[in-house]
Write an enzyme that holds these catalytic residues in place. Structure first.
Site, PDB file in Angstrom:
ATOM      1  N   THR A  57      43.461  39.545  27.378  1.00 53.89           N
ATOM      2  CA  THR A  57      44.264  40.499  28.252  1.00 53.89           C
ATOM      3  C   THR A  57      45.852  41.122  28.142  1.00 53.89           C
ATOM      4  O   THR A  57      46.245  40.315  28.287  1.00 53.89           O
ATOM      5  CB  THR A  57      43.836  39.830  29.602  1.00 53.89           C
ATOM      6  N   GLY A  76      45.787  32.278  31.347  1.00 48.67           N
ATOM      7  CA  GLY A  76      45.492  30.418  31.771  1.00 48.67           C
ATOM      8  C   GLY A  76      46.059  29.619  31.142  1.00 48.67           C
ATOM      9  O   GLY A  76      46.458  29.750  29.754  1.00 48.67           O
ATOM     10  N   ARG A 128      21.030  21.008  61.813  1.00 52.29           N
ATOM     11  CA  ARG A 128      21.368  21.764  63.593  1.00 52.29           C
ATOM     12  C   ARG A 128      20.369  22.590  63.872  1.00 52.29           C
ATOM     13  O   ARG A 128      19.211  22.964  63.565  1.00 52.29           O
ATOM     14  CB  ARG A 128      22.353  23.039  62.680  1.00 52.29           C
ATOM     15  N   GLN A 181      17.113  32.876  59.460  1.00 52.13           N
ATOM     16  CA  GLN A 181      17.903  32.123  58.475  1.00 52.13           C
ATOM     17  C   GLN A 181      16.819  31.465  57.643  1.00 52.13           C
ATOM     18  O   GLN A 181      17.292  30.885  56.084  1.00 52.13           O
ATOM     19  CB  GLN A 181      17.675  30.576  59.726  1.00 52.13           C
ATOM     20  N   GLY A 189      30.229  28.696  62.980  1.00 53.38           N
ATOM     21  CA  GLY A 189      31.778  28.358  62.359  1.00 53.38           C
ATOM     22  C   GLY A 189      31.874  26.906  61.769  1.00 53.38           C
ATOM     23  O   GLY A 189      33.449  26.941  61.426  1.00 53.38           O
ATOM     24  N   THR A 246      34.441  38.166  37.003  1.00 54.71           N
ATOM     25  CA  THR A 246      34.928  39.775  36.398  1.00 54.71           C
ATOM     26  C   THR A 246      35.748  38.680  34.883  1.00 54.71           C
ATOM     27  O   THR A 246      35.631  39.469  34.371  1.00 54.71           O
ATOM     28  CB  THR A 246      36.959  39.312  36.962  1.00 54.71           C
ATOM     29  N   GLU A 250      35.752  36.498  31.679  1.00 55.25           N
ATOM     30  CA  GLU A 250      34.745  36.202  30.176  1.00 55.25           C
ATOM     31  C   GLU A 250      33.813  37.788  30.567  1.00 55.25           C
ATOM     32  O   GLU A 250      32.278  38.050  30.214  1.00 55.25           O
ATOM     33  CB  GLU A 250      33.519  35.338  30.740  1.00 55.25           C
TER      34      GLU A 250
HETATM   35  C1  FAD Z   1      42.316  33.552  37.065  1.00 59.42           C
HETATM   36  C2  FAD Z   1      42.407  35.144  36.035  1.00 59.42           C
HETATM   37  C3  FAD Z   1      41.537  34.085  34.836  1.00 59.42           C
HETATM   38  C4  FAD Z   1      42.072  35.399  33.736  1.00 59.42           C
HETATM   39  N1  FAD Z   1      42.135  34.298  32.574  1.00 59.42           N
HETATM   40  C5  FAD Z   1      43.008  34.521  31.084  1.00 59.42           C
HETATM   41  C6  FAD Z   1      42.372  34.523  29.873  1.00 59.42           C
HETATM   42  O1  FAD Z   1      42.993  33.475  29.949  1.00 59.42           O
HETATM   43  N2  FAD Z   1      42.925  35.236  29.571  1.00 59.42           N
HETATM   44  C7  FAD Z   1      42.799  36.578  29.269  1.00 59.42           C
HETATM   45  O2  FAD Z   1      42.681  36.760  28.121  1.00 59.42           O
HETATM   46  N3  FAD Z   1      42.410  37.194  29.936  1.00 59.42           N
HETATM   47  C8  FAD Z   1      42.490  36.207  31.189  1.00 59.42           C
HETATM   48  N4  FAD Z   1      41.831  37.327  32.563  1.00 59.42           N
HETATM   49  C9  FAD Z   1      41.956  38.690  31.837  1.00 59.42           C
HETATM   50  C10 FAD Z   1      40.179  38.725  32.848  1.00 59.42           C
HETATM   51  O3  FAD Z   1      39.735  38.749  31.512  1.00 59.42           O
HETATM   52  C11 FAD Z   1      40.185  40.276  32.960  1.00 59.42           C
HETATM   53  O4  FAD Z   1      40.582  40.664  34.271  1.00 59.42           O
HETATM   54  C12 FAD Z   1      38.925  40.564  32.460  1.00 59.42           C
HETATM   55  O5  FAD Z   1      38.327  41.037  31.780  1.00 59.42           O
HETATM   56  C13 FAD Z   1      38.736  42.397  33.931  1.00 59.42           C
HETATM   57  O6  FAD Z   1      39.613  43.327  33.262  1.00 59.42           O
HETATM   58  P1  FAD Z   1      40.415  43.828  33.688  1.00 59.42           P
HETATM   59  O7  FAD Z   1      41.242  42.412  35.357  1.00 59.42           O
HETATM   60  O8  FAD Z   1      41.262  45.215  33.542  1.00 59.42           O
HETATM   61  O9  FAD Z   1      39.349  44.777  35.199  1.00 59.42           O
HETATM   62  P2  FAD Z   1      38.991  46.637  34.773  1.00 59.42           P
HETATM   63  O10 FAD Z   1      38.405  46.992  33.514  1.00 59.42           O
HETATM   64  O11 FAD Z   1      40.255  47.184  34.584  1.00 59.42           O
HETATM   65  O12 FAD Z   1      38.500  46.928  35.375  1.00 59.42           O
HETATM   66  C14 FAD Z   1      38.367  47.632  37.392  1.00 59.42           C
HETATM   67  C15 FAD Z   1      36.925  47.713  37.862  1.00 59.42           C
HETATM   68  O13 FAD Z   1      37.006  48.882  36.596  1.00 59.42           O
HETATM   69  C16 FAD Z   1      35.724  48.683  36.124  1.00 59.42           C
HETATM   70  N5  FAD Z   1      35.319  49.026  35.063  1.00 59.42           N
HETATM   71  C17 FAD Z   1      35.972  49.050  34.246  1.00 59.42           C
HETATM   72  N6  FAD Z   1      35.342  49.276  33.005  1.00 59.42           N
HETATM   73  C18 FAD Z   1      33.936  50.184  33.533  1.00 59.42           C
HETATM   74  C19 FAD Z   1      32.936  50.935  32.515  1.00 59.42           C
HETATM   75  N7  FAD Z   1      33.252  51.360  31.119  1.00 59.42           N
HETATM   76  N8  FAD Z   1      31.956  51.500  33.220  1.00 59.42           N
HETATM   77  C20 FAD Z   1      31.666  51.583  34.237  1.00 59.42           C
HETATM   78  N9  FAD Z   1      33.141  50.407  35.579  1.00 59.42           N
HETATM   79  C21 FAD Z   1      33.816  50.490  34.671  1.00 59.42           C
HETATM   80  C22 FAD Z   1      35.277  47.303  36.734  1.00 59.42           C
HETATM   81  O14 FAD Z   1      33.359  46.957  36.860  1.00 59.42           O
HETATM   82  C23 FAD Z   1      35.724  47.171  37.648  1.00 59.42           C
HETATM   83  O15 FAD Z   1      35.521  47.274  38.908  1.00 59.42           O
HETATM   84  C24 FAD Z   1      41.844  36.451  33.502  1.00 59.42           C
HETATM   85  C25 FAD Z   1      41.834  37.311  35.051  1.00 59.42           C
HETATM   86  C26 FAD Z   1      41.988  36.293  35.554  1.00 59.42           C
HETATM   87  C27 FAD Z   1      42.265  36.928  38.029  1.00 59.42           C
END
Ligand code: FAD
Length: 692
Positions: A186, A225, A365, A384, A452, A473, A475
């Site tokens: 990313t 990461g 509860r 519930q 609570g 989000t 993977e």
């Molecule tokens: C805690 C954490 C750990 C991570 N670890 C790693 C790591 O070790 N290595 C690594 O490489 N990455 C890592 N990531 C990155 C992660 O893989 C990306 O955040 C993820 O792939 C999503 O990409 P983005 O954040 O750019 O979201 P975006 O692609 O910008 O998405 C933002 C929004 O736009 C929407 N969207 C995007 N494209 C479309 C589409 N074609 N159609 C409809 N809606 C769309 C999505 O649904 C989402 O709601 C990590 C992220 C976090 C937060």
């Protein structure tokens, strides 16, 4: 112990010690045996269909056997290890920096002291790897993710995208954690659109090296990461540039992965040309050190190209068994689906924990009750039950579906069968998206269902919710993944009309498309007997009919809109429709697997319990989408009503065995250690925790 009237055994001592009285009163709420429903009282009779509900006798031990995966032994080893090492357990309150260090200590201890070495299973026995991941994630989800980064992502790229020379050089260091590493895909400007990344790796034929560069701030590797503190290496995804003799000077060969050392192995100093920053405090998973990386003319040997799908010779000549950039890209990403499989599987595990805590608490509860009668268990409230019973049924359904995914993935890793590869790709995308979204929503419902006390950090919903949230989000963003499922379905749909073979998972479409093309049968649309509604054929037909109908209609719409909007515009115009289609398909796959598992369950009492769960899962889903079925008269109004009534009745029946059903998840106390989910003796931990 049978709960008693809250006021009946009050003593003078209690009167003089209001705190003791309060504890006693609250501890009664946590008595493990649920109060039996008072069937004589009219309000309670009106509340449920109790009069029709004969409670099933569940043999929990047999049900556990039906549910248990093959690798429970290694999971128990994980739990025993952490149970015996309190200093390695994550406290409820911990700073980001301490959490990161603890997480690294936990991982090192797991590998070097407990002797659990996950890396060998990544390739040899993925099901065992995922079982370890599940157990480790239950200890602390940050630890699960840290382990995943090391072995499945960094280690996985070396194993799956590299060749023999890479395995020979890096395997041991990755395995024993001497080479902690990162997966750097990313960038600041590109996450989901991996082909849009801008980091470049330019081949220098003079020195026989690649030069890694971050051409602009948008290309800074972000969220990586293990990068902020512990990583020594990164597998960096970059566009491979080869020098040419034309005016352009370089040729873009597409995204490839490269091993880049980022810190000195001995001193741990950041290496020249590399800039590392900390991504900071996150909503959850603060035990994982996510960082940002910038490269400035970093030179690495040509050998550091992970060259399974494309290679560069000493003279700069590029070779690949795959003919195009797109095919190489698909093959590269295809090797990384294991991460998705692991997330789908672990997400079910989180759902099991949350459902167990919420259901155990709801059984114990007590709030309100009929006048002058004891208070009732909150799980006797229809509302519930509505929140928790379909969720419990879904947890069972997801359990079997993800177990199937893990098995298919393991088979694919052995056989490399092309059709299986396609199947696993779509199934892992669909299940990861569907299950993680469902779990994320359920975590909030469970918290709220515990009132609570659900808000106290020690009762775990906060960390479960915050740590799990990002499963939606990373993977692969769920919305993006569901589109891959929809695209695959459309491809299969076209194949069907060309007379080609369908992938195993989609085979049902052949039959149900034909059914869809004819009108719903007006006679069966009126059938409303319980036997019919609980017939797996009716349930599966209904699910598949909906998918086929959505598929047919979206294909027509796409065709129409693409003439004026082009294919990208048409896709966007139909996007919500496509997402519904993908979800509908995944629900069909999940139901089919659940039905299969009910049928094959060898123990009669467990089979009956699973059948109940299965019927609730199916009818609840059909009822949730009843508008769709009514719109096309697939079900007549009376049948719709019967489905609703039966789903509520089944919900009540499941409530009657809910304690057994969560017990059959067989989660060790270590995992469900929220005080509100424990027996009354353990409740004292909760009162002690707040200082009594
Ligand atoms: C805690 C954490 C750990 C991570 N670890 C790693 C790591 O070790 N290595 C690594 O490489 N990455 C890592 N990531 C990155 C992660 O893989 C990306 O955040 C993820 O792939 C999503 O990409 P983005 O954040 O750019 O979201 P975006 O692609 O910008 O998405 C933002 C929004 O736009 C929407 N969207 C995007 N494209 C479309 C589409 N074609 N159609 C409809 N809606 C769309 C999505 O649904 C989402 O709601 C990590 C992220 C976090 C937060």
């Amino acid at each position: 112990m049978e709960p008693t009237d809250l006021n009946s055994n009050r003593t003078d001592d209690d009167e003089s010690h209001p705190t003791a009285r309060r504890i006693q009163r609250l501890s009664l709420h946590l008595t493990p045996v649920p109060r039996p429903l008072d069937r004589t009282h009219p309000e309670l009779q009106a509340l449920t269909c109790a009069s029709r509900a004969a409670k099933l006798e569940v043999d929990t031990k047999s049900l556990i056997v039906c549910m248990r995966g093959k690798h429970r032994d290694v999971q128990e080893k994980v739990f025993e290890f952490f149970n015996s090492r309190p200093e390695l357990q994550t406290p409820v309150e911990i700073s980001k920096d301490d959490h990161r260090e603890l997480c690294m200590r936990q991982l090192v201890a797991l590998v070097r002291e407990a002797g659990i070495k996950p890396f060998r299973y990544v390739a040899e026995d993925p099901a065992k790897y995922f079982a370890i991941l599940e157990a480790v994630g239950s200890v602390d989800m940050s630890l699960g993710i840290k382990m995943g980064v090391q072995y499945s992502l960094w280690g996985g790229t070396v194993l799956n995208l590299g060749t023999k020379k890479h395995k020979a050089k890096y395997y041991d260091g990755i395995d024993n954690l001497e080479y902690p590493g990162c997966f750097a895909m990313t960038e600041l400007h590109h996450g989901s659109n991996v082909q849009g990344i801008q980091t470049v790796a330019t081949f220098d034929p003079i020195t026989d090296e690649f030069i890694i560069d971050t051409p602009n701030d948008g290309a800074i590797k972000w969220w990586i990461g293990n990068a902020a503190v512990h990583g020594k290496f990164a597998s960096v995804f970059a566009k491979l540039m080869l020098p040419t003799h034309d005016t352009k000077g370089v040729s873009d060969m597409g995204v490839h992965a490269f091993i880049v050392p980022i810190r000195d192995l001995k001193t741990h100093e950041t290496l020249p040309g590399i800039e590392i920053h900390d991504c900071g405090h996150k909503i959850g998973l603060n035990g994982v050190d996510n960082g940002a990386l910038r490269f400035c003319s970093v030179r690495i040997p040509r050998d550091n190209l992970l060259n399974r799908f494309g290679d560069v010779a000493r003279d700069g000549k590029y070779t690949s068994s795959l003919p195009s950039i797109n095919k190489r890209f698909a093959a590269t990403l295809g090797e990384l689906v294991g991460g998705r499989v692991g997330l789908a599987y672990s997400s079910v595990s989180v759902l099991k924990v949350a459902a167990t805590i919420a259901i155990r608490y709801s059984l114990l509860r007590q709030q309100f009750g009929p006048p002058k009668q004891p208070e009732v268990s909150i799980l006797d409230y229809q509302s519930q039950q509505h929140k928790l019973m379909p969720m419990l049924a879904s947890t069972y359904a997801f359990h079997f579906a993800t177990l199937h995914l893990v098995e298919t993935y393991s088979e694919m890793k052995k056989s490399h069968d092309e059709q299986l590869v396609g199947d696993v790709h779509a199934l892992s995308a669909g299940l990861k998206a569907y299950v993680t979204s469902y779990t994320a929503k359920s975590l909030s419902i469970c918290r709220e269902a515990c009132g609570g006390h659900g808000y106290a950090a020690v009762n775990r919903f906060g960390s479960l919710r915050n740590d799990h949230d990002i499963f939606q989000t990373f993977e692969g963003d769920n919305t993006v993944l569901l589109q891959q499922v929809a695209a695959d379905l459309l491809k299969q749909y076209k194949e069907k009309f060309r007379g080609g073979t369908l992938a195993v998972t989609w085979n049902y479409l052949r039959e149900s498309m034909n059914t869809y093309l004819s009108q719903p049968n007006p006679v069966t649309a009126r059938w409303e007997s319980e036997d019919h509604l609980r017939d797996p054929k009716f349930q599966l037909d209904a699910f598949r009919y909906r998918t086929s109908r959505l598929l047919q209609s979206v294909a027509v719409r796409l065709n129409k809109h693409s003439k004026t909007l082009g294919s990208f515009g048409a896709w966007n115009r139909c996007l919500n429709h496509l997402l519904t289609l993908a979800e509908s398909h995944i629900e069909s796959v999940i139901l089919a697997k659940l039905i299969e598992n009910v049928k094959s369950c060898p123990d009669a009492s467990s089979r009956a319990a699973l059948k109940l769960v299965c019927d609730l899962y199916a009818l609840d889903r059909i009822w949730n989408d009843i508008g769709t079925y009514r719109n096309v008269d697939y079900v007549a109004p009376n049948k719709a009503k019967a489905i609703h009534k039966l789903a509520e009745y089944l919900s009540f029946q499941v409530r009657n065995i809910a304690g057994d059903l969560v017990d059959a998840f067989d989660l060790p106390d270590y995992v469900t250690r929220a005080p509100i989910a424990m027996k009354s003796e353990a409740y004292s931990q909760y009162t002690q925790y707040v200082g009594f």
